[in-house]
Design a protein around this motif. Sequence first.
Motif, PDB file in Angstrom:
ATOM      1  N   LYS A 183       0.819  -1.213   0.000  1.00  0.00           N
ATOM      2  CA  LYS A 183       0.000   0.000   0.000  1.00  0.00           C
ATOM      3  C   LYS A 183       0.858   1.271   0.000  1.00  0.00           C
ATOM      4  O   LYS A 183       0.491   2.290   0.589  1.00  0.00           O
ATOM      5  CB  LYS A 183      -0.968  -0.005   1.189  1.00  0.00           C
ATOM      6  N   GLU A 184       2.003   1.190  -0.670  1.00  0.00           N
ATOM      7  CA  GLU A 184       2.822   2.378  -0.888  1.00  0.00           C
ATOM      8  C   GLU A 184       2.305   3.113  -2.118  1.00  0.00           C
ATOM      9  O   GLU A 184       1.680   2.500  -2.986  1.00  0.00           O
ATOM     10  CB  GLU A 184       4.291   1.981  -1.094  1.00  0.00           C
ATOM     11  N   PRO A 185       2.524   4.422  -2.220  1.00  0.00           N
ATOM     12  CA  PRO A 185       2.101   5.145  -3.420  1.00  0.00           C
ATOM     13  C   PRO A 185       2.630   4.463  -4.679  1.00  0.00           C
ATOM     14  O   PRO A 185       3.821   4.151  -4.781  1.00  0.00           O
ATOM     15  CB  PRO A 185       2.724   6.530  -3.221  1.00  0.00           C
ATOM     16  N   ASP A 186       1.731   4.204  -5.612  1.00  0.00           N
ATOM     17  CA  ASP A 186       2.073   3.452  -6.820  1.00  0.00           C
ATOM     18  C   ASP A 186       2.820   4.351  -7.799  1.00  0.00           C
ATOM     19  O   ASP A 186       2.343   5.440  -8.141  1.00  0.00           O
ATOM     20  CB  ASP A 186       0.790   2.911  -7.464  1.00  0.00           C
ATOM     21  N   LEU A 187       3.974   3.884  -8.260  1.00  0.00           N
ATOM     22  CA  LEU A 187       4.793   4.656  -9.184  1.00  0.00           C
ATOM     23  C   LEU A 187       4.849   4.008 -10.558  1.00  0.00           C
ATOM     24  O   LEU A 187       5.808   4.192 -11.310  1.00  0.00           O
ATOM     25  CB  LEU A 187       6.217   4.806  -8.619  1.00  0.00           C
ATOM     26  N   ARG A 188       3.818   3.251 -10.923  1.00  0.00           N
ATOM     27  CA  ARG A 188       3.770   2.563 -12.202  1.00  0.00           C
ATOM     28  C   ARG A 188       2.613   3.068 -13.050  1.00  0.00           C
ATOM     29  O   ARG A 188       1.508   3.295 -12.565  1.00  0.00           O
ATOM     30  CB  ARG A 188       3.601   1.060 -11.997  1.00  0.00           C
ATOM     31  N   GLY A 189       2.882   3.208 -14.361  1.00  0.00           N
ATOM     32  CA  GLY A 189       1.839   3.544 -15.311  1.00  0.00           C
ATOM     33  C   GLY A 189       1.127   4.841 -14.970  1.00  0.00           C
ATOM     34  O   GLY A 189       1.704   5.787 -14.427  1.00  0.00           O
ATOM     35  N   ALA A 190      -0.168   4.882 -15.292  1.00  0.00           N
ATOM     36  CA  ALA A 190      -0.962   6.085 -15.035  1.00  0.00           C
ATOM     37  C   ALA A 190      -1.082   6.374 -13.539  1.00  0.00           C
ATOM     38  O   ALA A 190      -1.299   7.524 -13.144  1.00  0.00           O
ATOM     39  CB  ALA A 190      -2.351   5.925 -15.662  1.00  0.00           C
ATOM     40  N   ASP A 191      -0.917   5.346 -12.708  1.00  0.00           N
ATOM     41  CA  ASP A 191      -0.988   5.551 -11.257  1.00  0.00           C
ATOM     42  C   ASP A 191       0.141   6.437 -10.758  1.00  0.00           C
ATOM     43  O   ASP A 191       0.022   7.075  -9.705  1.00  0.00           O
ATOM     44  CB  ASP A 191      -0.964   4.211 -10.524  1.00  0.00           C
ATOM     45  N   LEU A 208       1.168   9.220 -12.103  1.00  0.00           N
ATOM     46  CA  LEU A 208       0.704  10.604 -12.194  1.00  0.00           C
ATOM     47  C   LEU A 208      -0.284  10.921 -11.079  1.00  0.00           C
ATOM     48  O   LEU A 208      -0.253  12.008 -10.489  1.00  0.00           O
ATOM     49  CB  LEU A 208       0.077  10.851 -13.567  1.00  0.00           C
ATOM     50  N   GLU A 209      -1.144   9.950 -10.778  1.00  0.00           N
ATOM     51  CA  GLU A 209      -2.123  10.154  -9.710  1.00  0.00           C
ATOM     52  C   GLU A 209      -1.426  10.266  -8.350  1.00  0.00           C
ATOM     53  O   GLU A 209      -1.780  11.122  -7.534  1.00  0.00           O
ATOM     54  CB  GLU A 209      -3.115   8.997  -9.696  1.00  0.00           C
ATOM     55  N   SER A 210      -0.414   9.424  -8.122  1.00  0.00           N
ATOM     56  CA  SER A 210       0.304   9.462  -6.849  1.00  0.00           C
ATOM     57  C   SER A 210       1.045  10.796  -6.677  1.00  0.00           C
ATOM     58  O   SER A 210       1.022  11.403  -5.598  1.00  0.00           O
ATOM     59  CB  SER A 210       1.317   8.306  -6.784  1.00  0.00           C
ATOM     60  N   LEU A 211       1.703  11.253  -7.735  1.00  0.00           N
ATOM     61  CA  LEU A 211       2.450  12.506  -7.655  1.00  0.00           C
ATOM     62  C   LEU A 211       1.501  13.693  -7.401  1.00  0.00           C
ATOM     63  O   LEU A 211       1.816  14.604  -6.641  1.00  0.00           O
ATOM     64  CB  LEU A 211       3.242  12.742  -8.933  1.00  0.00           C
ATOM     65  N   ASP A 212       0.334  13.632  -8.037  1.00  0.00           N
ATOM     66  CA  ASP A 212      -0.616  14.725  -7.872  1.00  0.00           C
ATOM     67  C   ASP A 212      -1.101  14.817  -6.415  1.00  0.00           C
ATOM     68  O   ASP A 212      -1.372  15.905  -5.906  1.00  0.00           O
ATOM     69  CB  ASP A 212      -1.803  14.514  -8.825  1.00  0.00           C
ATOM     70  N   LYS A 213      -1.199  13.661  -5.749  1.00  0.00           N
ATOM     71  CA  LYS A 213      -1.637  13.648  -4.350  1.00  0.00           C
ATOM     72  C   LYS A 213      -0.534  14.099  -3.398  1.00  0.00           C
ATOM     73  O   LYS A 213      -0.810  14.737  -2.374  1.00  0.00           O
ATOM     74  CB  LYS A 213      -2.101  12.233  -3.968  1.00  0.00           C
TER      75      LYS A 213
END
Length: 418
Positions: free
Chosen positions: A398-406, A408-413
């Motif tokens: 459950k670490e912030p996902d750094l793969r694929g489109a996820d 971008l979502e993780s960085l935005d959060k």
Amino acid sequence: MRNAKLPTSVSPTLFIACTLLVLATSGFAGGSDHVGQFDTALAVNAEERAQIVFKPAPRERAADAGRFGPNTHFTTAQLFDPLTGQASLLALLVEEVDENPMLFVDLDDDNRISASEKFELKTTENSYIWETTVTIPIKGGFFTSRPIHVQYFQSFKTAKMTEADRLIRQTTEALARGTVNVNGKKVAVQYALVEKKKVNPREGWLGMDVDGDGQVDMDNLSPEAAKADNEAVIFRVGNMYLSTKKADAEKNQIVLREHDSKEYKRIELYMGQEFPDFAFSDFDGKKRKFSEFRGKYVLLDIWGFWCPPCRKELPYIRDAQKRFASRNLEVVGLNTDADYTVDSMKKALRDNGMVWTQAKFDSVVDFLRVGLRVSSFPTTFLISPDGKILSMSRRDRKEPDLRGADLLESLDKILPAK
């Protein structure tokens, strides 16, 4: 040296020096040995998995498995056998209306599916994932059984699957597990089977319980696991440094050897800790340090053009660099390509729009192989402005996902707004 007497013609200092030399050349230098034994049942390596697509099967395939309703869906495939590495285990997935899915595996290798070969699939916290562990007997030898952990992804389809196909993920590697008594403390160890039923602790995945919880975390970045490449891997267990001197399944003997702390080269990584500083050279020949990027959020990507999954991630990393540079993000790549000239690599980087800092492989190879012991690619970290690890992109933790489109979502959060 037992019962030796001190000669009157030799000084005590010289005698002690000679004694230490004899011990060193006899193989006793470097600490004590600790002995343990193997378990008879093999364990799964949950980190090594393969995807298998089950294809529709005729009802006749389940004729000996039981009675099923008229609208039951049958699919079949061959599971990988962890002992041979071959897709050779006949499996049948049965989905009956208003019933839990069932998995059958041909345990006796008679090319038939019987009712006694059923394994119950149970739901997980992700309602669309069902799982079970298939335990297959082993005939002859010390080990009695090998397990396969199976996950069925219900209602999930890849681009090449039809509506009638089903997606299964399974573990592909079995581990020989044992326990060693180290100064009164039980230390769990485990080793990959690199030659069918044999163990070679100098090759393949191995692990050691360093935190005393009785389990071995086989994650790629865990300090409890490593992939050996003709080497004796050293683990830190409390204030001791241990490697496997011997692992003989036929004799049911495991021997751990103690080392001096100076021999331990691994850099242990944990969430929230400071990422280690390291030096590198970029493709312009400039000497750099990772600490130069303090004050920035850093997406640290260990990758190579040789690696298809790495290339698959490049569009998302390009997007991240463009979208989040204004929000204090810096991308740093540690390149692992060994067969490129500097000029050809610089051209490849330009052609792929990779305008961020890149470290040359020869300048970080020891850091990656000996320090971090990275063996999975790509490996990506997100580092905070004060140098702390925010994510190692381990989805199962459950670490912030750094793969694929996820990504971008993780960085935005995580990254502060403009």
